[in-house]
Design a protein around this motif. Structure first.
Motif, mmCIF file in Angstrom:
data_model
loop_
_atom_site.group_PDB
_atom_site.id
_atom_site.type_symbol
_atom_site.label_atom_id
_atom_site.label_comp_id
_atom_site.label_asym_id
_atom_site.label_seq_id
_atom_site.Cartn_x
_atom_site.Cartn_y
_atom_site.Cartn_z
ATOM 1 N N GLY A 1 32.360 16.134 -10.531
ATOM 2 C CA GLY A 1 32.091 16.006 -11.674
ATOM 3 C C GLY A 1 30.555 15.365 -12.269
ATOM 4 N N GLU A 2 29.966 15.151 -11.135
ATOM 5 C CA GLU A 2 28.559 14.774 -11.399
ATOM 6 C C GLU A 2 27.641 15.972 -11.854
ATOM 7 O OE1 GLU A 2 26.983 10.679 -9.952
ATOM 8 O OE2 GLU A 2 26.915 12.164 -8.316
ATOM 9 N N LYS A 3 26.906 15.853 -13.085
ATOM 10 C CA LYS A 3 26.055 16.995 -13.103
ATOM 11 C C LYS A 3 24.547 16.324 -13.586
ATOM 12 C CE LYS A 3 29.576 19.757 -15.483
ATOM 13 N NZ LYS A 3 30.151 20.477 -16.562
ATOM 14 N N GLY A 4 23.500 17.237 -13.368
ATOM 15 C CA GLY A 4 22.228 16.820 -13.679
ATOM 16 C C GLY A 4 21.566 16.146 -12.889
ATOM 17 N N VAL A 5 21.974 15.716 -11.220
ATOM 18 C CA VAL A 5 21.687 15.184 -10.239
ATOM 19 C C VAL A 5 20.666 16.060 -9.347
ATOM 20 C CG1 VAL A 5 22.179 13.645 -8.185
ATOM 21 C CG2 VAL A 5 23.583 13.778 -10.174
ATOM 22 N N TRP A 6 19.424 15.415 -9.160
ATOM 23 C CA TRP A 6 18.273 16.101 -8.421
ATOM 24 C C TRP A 6 18.209 15.232 -7.143
ATOM 25 C CZ3 TRP A 6 14.140 19.806 -9.871
ATOM 26 C CH2 TRP A 6 14.681 20.617 -11.006
ATOM 27 N N SER A 7 17.684 15.943 -6.011
ATOM 28 C CA SER A 7 17.479 15.203 -4.889
ATOM 29 C C SER A 7 15.957 15.409 -4.323
ATOM 30 C CB SER A 7 18.534 15.681 -3.642
ATOM 31 O OG SER A 7 19.964 15.411 -3.953
ATOM 32 N N VAL A 8 15.481 14.276 -3.812
ATOM 33 C CA VAL A 8 14.370 14.436 -3.063
ATOM 34 C C VAL A 8 14.623 14.264 -1.471
ATOM 35 C CG1 VAL A 8 12.064 13.275 -2.374
ATOM 36 C CG2 VAL A 8 13.050 13.144 -4.745
ATOM 37 N N VAL A 9 14.516 15.183 -0.661
ATOM 38 C CA VAL A 9 14.986 15.296 0.601
ATOM 39 C C VAL A 9 13.992 15.395 1.825
ATOM 40 C CG1 VAL A 9 17.076 16.513 0.072
ATOM 41 C CG2 VAL A 9 15.046 17.871 0.729
ATOM 42 N N CYS A 10 12.796 15.586 1.260
ATOM 43 C CA CYS A 10 11.599 15.553 2.359
ATOM 44 C C CYS A 10 10.206 15.279 1.749
ATOM 45 C CB CYS A 10 11.684 17.033 3.047
ATOM 46 S SG CYS A 10 11.015 17.182 4.576
ATOM 47 N N PHE A 11 9.454 14.866 2.661
ATOM 48 C CA PHE A 11 8.125 14.804 2.438
ATOM 49 C C PHE A 11 7.300 15.335 3.782
ATOM 50 C CE2 PHE A 11 9.402 11.412 -0.084
ATOM 51 C CZ PHE A 11 8.469 11.392 -1.325
ATOM 52 N N TYR A 12 6.237 16.098 3.675
ATOM 53 C CA TYR A 12 5.439 16.271 4.738
ATOM 54 C C TYR A 12 3.824 16.246 4.196
ATOM 55 C CZ TYR A 12 3.043 18.842 8.537
ATOM 56 O OH TYR A 12 2.363 19.162 9.918
ATOM 57 N N ILE A 13 2.980 15.112 4.885
ATOM 58 C CA ILE A 13 1.802 14.967 4.610
ATOM 59 C C ILE A 13 0.937 15.209 5.637
ATOM 60 C CG2 ILE A 13 0.296 13.110 3.866
ATOM 61 C CD1 ILE A 13 2.795 13.488 2.099
ATOM 62 N N GLU A 14 -0.272 16.113 5.353
ATOM 63 C CA GLU A 14 -1.078 16.353 6.554
ATOM 64 C C GLU A 14 -1.602 15.201 7.209
ATOM 65 O OE1 GLU A 14 -4.691 16.366 6.663
ATOM 66 O OE2 GLU A 14 -4.602 17.421 8.433
ATOM 67 N N ALA A 15 -1.863 15.525 8.605
ATOM 68 C CA ALA A 15 -2.217 14.153 9.514
ATOM 69 C C ALA A 15 -2.997 13.380 8.927
ATOM 70 C CB ALA A 15 -2.217 14.724 10.831
ATOM 71 N N GLY A 16 -4.259 14.088 8.507
ATOM 72 C CA GLY A 16 -5.203 13.181 8.047
ATOM 73 C C GLY A 16 -5.248 12.656 6.899
ATOM 74 N N GLN A 17 -4.393 13.095 5.990
ATOM 75 C CA GLN A 17 -4.023 12.362 4.610
ATOM 76 C C GLN A 17 -2.944 11.248 4.591
ATOM 77 O OE1 GLN A 17 -5.752 13.504 2.036
ATOM 78 N NE2 GLN A 17 -7.029 15.261 2.785
ATOM 79 N N ARG A 18 -2.319 11.257 5.831
ATOM 80 C CA ARG A 18 -1.323 9.984 5.715
ATOM 81 C C ARG A 18 -1.938 8.482 5.440
ATOM 82 N NH1 ARG A 18 1.413 12.790 10.787
ATOM 83 N NH2 ARG A 18 2.306 14.702 9.735
ATOM 84 N N GLY A 19 -1.317 7.924 4.663
ATOM 85 C CA GLY A 19 -1.788 6.451 4.155
ATOM 86 C C GLY A 19 -2.835 6.590 3.125
ATOM 87 N N GLY A 20 -3.026 7.596 2.507
ATOM 88 C CA GLY A 20 -3.931 7.665 1.299
ATOM 89 C C GLY A 20 -3.227 7.924 0.076
ATOM 90 N N GLY A 21 -2.236 7.727 -0.104
ATOM 91 C CA GLY A 21 -1.567 7.711 -1.345
ATOM 92 C C GLY A 21 -1.023 9.092 -1.679
ATOM 93 N N VAL A 22 -1.037 10.143 -0.714
ATOM 94 C CA VAL A 22 -0.293 11.307 -1.137
ATOM 95 C C VAL A 22 1.184 11.204 -1.284
ATOM 96 C CG1 VAL A 22 0.043 13.602 -0.290
ATOM 97 C CG2 VAL A 22 -2.108 12.526 0.127
ATOM 98 N N ALA A 23 1.880 10.630 -0.390
ATOM 99 C CA ALA A 23 3.269 10.393 -0.939
ATOM 100 C C ALA A 23 3.678 9.963 -2.088
ATOM 101 C CB ALA A 23 3.898 9.780 0.355
ATOM 102 N N SER A 24 2.956 8.843 -2.514
ATOM 103 C CA SER A 24 3.265 8.255 -3.698
ATOM 104 C C SER A 24 2.847 8.957 -4.685
ATOM 105 C CB SER A 24 2.349 6.816 -3.824
ATOM 106 O OG SER A 24 2.693 6.100 -2.983
ATOM 107 N N ALA A 25 1.877 9.837 -4.934
ATOM 108 C CA ALA A 25 1.573 10.892 -6.021
ATOM 109 C C ALA A 25 2.572 11.907 -5.852
ATOM 110 C CB ALA A 25 0.199 11.492 -5.555
#
Length: 199
Positions: A94-118
Protein backbone atom coordinates in the motif's frame (compact mmCIF):
# COMPACT_ATOMS: atom_id res chain seq x y z
CA UNK A 1 38.07 23.05 -2.26
CA UNK A 2 36.38 23.86 -5.54
CA UNK A 3 32.63 23.78 -5.94
CA UNK A 4 30.85 20.47 -6.42
CA UNK A 5 28.13 20.25 -9.06
CA UNK A 6 25.65 17.40 -9.38
CA UNK A 7 23.82 16.22 -12.48
CA UNK A 8 21.55 13.29 -13.36
CA UNK A 9 23.06 10.42 -15.30
CA UNK A 10 21.83 10.67 -18.89
CA UNK A 11 23.00 8.88 -22.04
CA UNK A 12 25.32 11.82 -22.73
CA UNK A 13 26.89 11.42 -19.28
CA UNK A 14 27.24 7.64 -19.43
CA UNK A 15 30.96 7.92 -20.37
CA UNK A 16 31.52 9.96 -17.21
CA UNK A 17 29.97 7.21 -15.08
CA UNK A 18 32.14 4.61 -16.83
CA UNK A 19 35.19 6.76 -16.15
CA UNK A 20 34.29 7.06 -12.47
CA UNK A 21 33.54 3.36 -11.97
CA UNK A 22 36.69 2.24 -13.79
CA UNK A 23 37.68 -1.28 -14.76
CA UNK A 24 36.24 -2.80 -11.58
CA UNK A 25 32.79 -1.40 -12.25
CA UNK A 26 32.84 0.54 -8.94
CA UNK A 27 33.42 -2.56 -6.79
CA UNK A 28 33.88 -6.17 -7.86
CA UNK A 29 32.03 -5.68 -11.14
CA UNK A 30 28.92 -4.44 -9.38
CA UNK A 31 28.06 -1.51 -11.68
CA UNK A 32 25.58 -0.57 -8.96
CA UNK A 33 23.17 -3.32 -10.03
CA UNK A 34 23.19 -5.43 -6.87
CA UNK A 35 20.02 -3.89 -5.42
CA UNK A 36 18.28 -3.80 -8.78
CA UNK A 37 18.36 -7.48 -9.71
CA UNK A 38 17.54 -10.80 -8.12
CA UNK A 39 20.27 -12.95 -6.57
CA UNK A 40 20.02 -15.32 -9.53
CA UNK A 41 20.45 -12.50 -12.03
CA UNK A 42 23.36 -11.13 -10.02
CA UNK A 43 25.13 -14.47 -10.13
CA UNK A 44 24.62 -14.94 -13.85
CA UNK A 45 25.29 -11.36 -15.00
CA UNK A 46 28.94 -10.99 -14.09
CA UNK A 47 30.62 -7.64 -14.54
CA UNK A 48 29.84 -7.37 -18.27
CA UNK A 49 26.18 -8.18 -17.72
CA UNK A 50 25.88 -5.71 -14.86
CA UNK A 51 27.42 -2.96 -16.98
CA UNK A 52 25.07 -3.73 -19.87
CA UNK A 53 22.05 -3.71 -17.54
CA UNK A 54 22.93 -0.31 -16.08
CA UNK A 55 23.70 1.11 -19.52
CA UNK A 56 20.28 -0.07 -20.74
CA UNK A 57 18.58 1.79 -17.88
CA UNK A 58 20.46 4.96 -18.80
CA UNK A 59 19.71 4.52 -22.52
CA UNK A 60 16.00 4.24 -21.71
CA UNK A 61 16.19 7.67 -20.01
CA UNK A 62 15.37 6.12 -16.61
CA UNK A 63 17.75 8.10 -14.42
CA UNK A 64 19.42 5.60 -12.05
CA UNK A 65 21.25 8.23 -10.03
CA UNK A 66 23.34 11.38 -9.99
CA UNK A 67 26.96 12.23 -10.66
CA UNK A 68 29.02 14.76 -8.73
CA UNK A 69 31.66 16.76 -10.58
CA UNK A 70 34.61 18.72 -9.27
CA UNK A 71 36.90 20.65 -11.63
CA UNK A 72 34.92 19.20 -14.53
CA UNK A 73 35.73 15.61 -13.61
CA UNK A 74 33.36 12.99 -12.16
CA UNK A 75 34.03 12.71 -8.44
CA UNK A 76 31.18 10.60 -7.09
CA UNK A 77 27.87 8.84 -7.63
CA UNK A 78 24.63 8.29 -5.73
CA UNK A 79 22.05 5.70 -6.70
CA UNK A 80 18.62 7.19 -5.98
CA UNK A 81 15.40 6.01 -7.61
CA UNK A 82 11.90 4.74 -6.79
CA UNK A 83 12.07 1.92 -4.26
CA UNK A 84 10.13 -0.27 -6.69
CA UNK A 85 13.20 -0.24 -8.97
CA UNK A 86 15.19 -2.22 -6.41
CA UNK A 87 14.28 -5.89 -6.51
CA UNK A 88 16.08 -6.77 -3.27
CA UNK A 89 14.15 -4.31 -1.10
CA UNK A 90 10.86 -5.75 0.04
CA UNK A 91 7.94 -3.46 -0.80
CA UNK A 92 5.55 -2.37 1.92
CA UNK A 93 1.93 -3.08 1.01
CA UNK A 94 0.00 0.00 0.00
CA UNK A 95 2.94 2.42 0.17
CA UNK A 96 3.38 4.79 -2.75
CA UNK A 97 5.82 7.55 -3.51
CA UNK A 98 8.75 5.97 -1.65
CA UNK A 99 12.22 6.38 -3.13
CA UNK A 100 15.48 4.81 -1.96
CA UNK A 101 19.13 5.79 -1.70
CA UNK A 102 21.05 2.53 -1.99
CA UNK A 103 24.62 3.37 -2.92
CA UNK A 104 27.41 5.94 -2.97
CA UNK A 105 30.65 5.63 -4.86
CA UNK A 106 33.24 8.35 -4.30
CA UNK A 107 36.49 8.54 -6.27
CA UNK A 108 39.34 7.66 -3.92
CA UNK A 109 41.03 11.05 -4.10
CA UNK A 110 37.74 12.84 -3.37
CA UNK A 111 36.75 11.02 -0.19
CA UNK A 112 36.37 13.21 2.86
CA UNK A 113 35.87 16.32 0.73
CA UNK A 114 32.11 16.78 0.99
CA UNK A 115 31.15 14.85 -2.15
CA UNK A 116 28.83 12.41 -0.36
CA UNK A 117 27.03 15.24 1.45
CA UNK A 118 26.58 17.14 -1.82
CA UNK A 119 25.26 14.02 -3.53
CA UNK A 120 22.78 13.29 -0.75
CA UNK A 121 21.46 16.87 -0.81
CA UNK A 122 21.08 16.64 -4.58
CA UNK A 123 19.45 13.21 -4.28
CA UNK A 124 16.87 14.60 -1.86
CA UNK A 125 16.06 17.46 -4.23
CA UNK A 126 15.90 15.11 -7.23
CA UNK A 127 13.51 12.71 -5.50
CA UNK A 128 11.30 15.58 -4.35
CA UNK A 129 11.15 17.08 -7.86
CA UNK A 130 10.15 13.70 -9.25
CA UNK A 131 7.20 13.49 -6.87
CA UNK A 132 8.63 11.29 -4.13
CA UNK A 133 6.80 11.46 -0.81
CA UNK A 134 9.45 9.70 1.28
CA UNK A 135 13.15 9.00 0.78
CA UNK A 136 14.50 5.87 2.43
CA UNK A 137 18.08 4.80 3.20
CA UNK A 138 19.81 1.73 4.65
CA UNK A 139 23.12 2.98 6.08
CA UNK A 140 25.99 1.18 7.71
CA UNK A 141 26.34 1.75 11.44
CA UNK A 142 29.71 0.26 12.32
CA UNK A 143 32.28 2.78 13.45
CA UNK A 144 35.33 2.68 11.23
CA UNK A 145 33.67 0.76 8.40
CA UNK A 146 35.82 0.80 5.26
CA UNK A 147 34.75 2.92 2.31
CA UNK A 148 33.97 -0.24 0.33
CA UNK A 149 31.81 -1.70 3.10
CA UNK A 150 29.99 1.60 3.66
CA UNK A 151 28.63 1.81 0.12
CA UNK A 152 25.12 2.53 1.43
CA UNK A 153 26.50 5.52 3.34
CA UNK A 154 27.17 6.03 7.06
CA UNK A 155 24.29 6.58 9.44
CA UNK A 156 25.71 9.96 10.50
CA UNK A 157 25.44 11.31 6.94
CA UNK A 158 21.71 10.66 6.89
CA UNK A 159 21.10 11.89 10.41
CA UNK A 160 22.69 15.23 9.52
CA UNK A 161 20.28 15.48 6.59
CA UNK A 162 17.26 14.90 8.83
CA UNK A 163 16.65 11.17 8.27
CA UNK A 164 15.29 9.22 11.24
CA UNK A 165 15.27 5.49 11.91
CA UNK A 166 11.83 3.96 11.40
CA UNK A 167 12.62 0.26 11.56
CA UNK A 168 15.05 -2.56 10.89
CA UNK A 169 15.40 -5.19 8.26
CA UNK A 170 14.62 -8.53 9.81
CA UNK A 171 16.27 -10.17 6.84
CA UNK A 172 18.54 -9.05 4.03
CA UNK A 173 20.05 -10.87 1.11
CA UNK A 174 23.80 -11.37 0.86
CA UNK A 175 25.87 -8.32 -0.03
CA UNK A 176 29.01 -8.42 -2.19
CA UNK A 177 32.23 -8.57 -0.22
CA UNK A 178 34.54 -5.61 -0.72
CA UNK A 179 37.57 -7.81 -1.41
CA UNK A 180 36.04 -10.10 -3.99
CA UNK A 181 32.97 -11.47 -5.69
CA UNK A 182 31.92 -13.88 -2.95
CA UNK A 183 28.96 -12.55 -0.95
CA UNK A 184 28.79 -12.44 2.82
CA UNK A 185 25.89 -11.98 5.17
CA UNK A 186 25.14 -8.94 7.24
CA UNK A 187 25.15 -9.59 10.97
CA UNK A 188 21.67 -10.07 12.44
CA UNK A 189 19.83 -9.42 14.57
CA UNK A 190 19.29 -6.47 14.78
CA UNK A 191 19.81 -6.05 11.03
CA UNK A 192 20.40 -2.85 9.14
CA UNK A 193 18.45 0.32 9.97
CA UNK A 194 15.77 1.73 7.74
CA UNK A 195 16.00 5.52 7.84
CA UNK A 196 13.47 7.88 6.31
CA UNK A 197 13.04 11.50 5.37
CA UNK A 198 9.57 12.88 4.72
CA UNK A 199 9.61 15.05 1.61
Amino acid sequence: MTQITTLPVTPERWPDLVSLFGERGAASGCWCMWFRVSPREWSSNGSAGNRAALEAIVAEQRTPGLLAYRDGRPAGWISVAPRADFARIEPQAGEKGVWSVVCFYIEAGQRGGGVASALLAAGIDHARRQGARVLEAYPVERAGASNADAFTGPRSLFEKAGFRETGRFDRWAAIPHASGDSPRRLARPPGRPIMRLEL
